[in-house]
Scaffold this motif. Structure first.
Motif: not given
Length: 111
Positions: A52-53, A55-57, A59-60, A63
């Motif tokens: 999860n972390r 994936d979030k990193a 995605e960031a 961006r």
């Protein structure tokens, strides 16, 4: 049970060890079995959080990459280098923490 105890253990200690082993059984699980089960849960939790972390990193970071659009944003090469350096430095810190887990938090980023 006696076959588990090493022949090198004195006969006076063996019955004590047998009693400790028997007492250590809780709900059919030995201490070792409970430790193995706990380790499995820790591994499962690590894998869940890491996925999860990460994936979030990612995605960031994606961006941040979107900021490269010159039609929407104006930036200088020095600012981009500073962003890339901050990202690389943080990845290096993550690697170091896995090698020596006592390294702690980062300073906040600012252009």
């Amino acid at each position: 049970m006696r076959d588990i105890i090493s022949p090198h253990i004195s006969a006076s200690i063996a019955p004590i060890l047998v009693n400790i082993y028997c007492v250590s059984r809780v709900a059919g699980n030995t201490i070792l079995e409970r430790e193995m089960e706990a380790a499995g849960k820790k591994r499962e939790k690590f894998r869940e959080l890491a996925s999860n972390r990460t994936d979030k990193a990612l995605e960031a970071i994606e961006r941040i990459g979107n900021l490269s659009n010159r039609q929407l944003y104006e930036w200088e090469a020095g600012e981009v280098r500073k962003i890339i350096k901050a990202l690389r430095d943080e990845v290096a810190k993550v690697e170091a923490r896995f090698e020596a887990p006592n390294i702690r938090r980062r300073d906040r980023f600012s252009l």
